[in-house]
Write a protein that holds these residues in place. Sequence first.
Motif, PDB file in Angstrom:
ATOM      1  N   UNK A  29       0.831  -1.205   0.000  1.00  0.00           N
ATOM      2  CA  UNK A  29       0.000   0.000   0.000  1.00  0.00           C
ATOM      3  C   UNK A  29       0.867   1.257   0.000  1.00  0.00           C
ATOM      4  N   UNK A  30       1.897   1.282   0.859  1.00  0.00           N
ATOM      5  CA  UNK A  30       2.769   2.455   0.924  1.00  0.00           C
ATOM      6  C   UNK A  30       3.415   2.724  -0.423  1.00  0.00           C
ATOM      7  N   UNK A  31       3.841   1.672  -1.118  1.00  0.00           N
ATOM      8  CA  UNK A  31       4.516   1.831  -2.401  1.00  0.00           C
ATOM      9  C   UNK A  31       3.541   2.150  -3.532  1.00  0.00           C
ATOM     10  N   UNK A  32       2.301   1.689  -3.413  1.00  0.00           N
ATOM     11  CA  UNK A  32       1.318   1.877  -4.480  1.00  0.00           C
ATOM     12  C   UNK A  32       0.590   3.218  -4.379  1.00  0.00           C
ATOM     13  N   UNK A  33       0.060   3.518  -3.193  1.00  0.00           N
ATOM     14  CA  UNK A  33      -0.747   4.734  -3.038  1.00  0.00           C
ATOM     15  C   UNK A  33      -0.042   5.808  -2.216  1.00  0.00           C
ATOM     16  N   UNK A  34       1.094   5.485  -1.627  1.00  0.00           N
ATOM     17  CA  UNK A  34       1.838   6.436  -0.811  1.00  0.00           C
ATOM     18  C   UNK A  34       1.593   6.201   0.669  1.00  0.00           C
TER      19      UNK A  34
END
Length: 176
Positions: A29-34
């Motif tokens: 999630x952190x890598x995909x949406x920030x």
Amino acid sequence: MMMAMEELQLPLERDLFFRSIIRTLAGSLEETVGPEEAEGYVSIVGSEIGNWIEEKYCEALGRDKLTPQEVAEVLVDLKRRIGGEFFIESVDDDKIVLGNRKCPFGDLVKGRPSLCQMTNNVFGRISANQAGYSKVDIQETIAMGAPGCHVVVHLRPEPTEDIEGHEFFRVKGPAA
């Protein structure tokens, strides 16, 4: 002669498996949406879990209304039950101050600050449902490299206006 699979010494067991899944999901999630948006997703889950945990403690205690001291004890106990080492630093009618020496996610929390939103939202939801309001200020975290966590749960809105943190309001009927 080949060793039987069940005799292999592997660090695989249910708890580590599920913590690894959650860490990987948070990282994806952190890598995909920030990071900020990932915190939002984790917050939704934390809020729901907080409602469920509060309900279970109130059922077990046989009442709906808890004192700030009892809320602090619930927060520490729930973290103890899932592998954390939270402790009460202080409690009064305005705030609960907690420390922590060990994250329930263990070393898997390092570099994954979005996972702290679970603590933020579980603590916030339980506290707000009991006090009517809470603002959780997570000041230090193991996830960000500190040796422990330092969490302040404010129970009144007035003195918290200039304080960092996330606000929560009661979402169920008033505690009696």
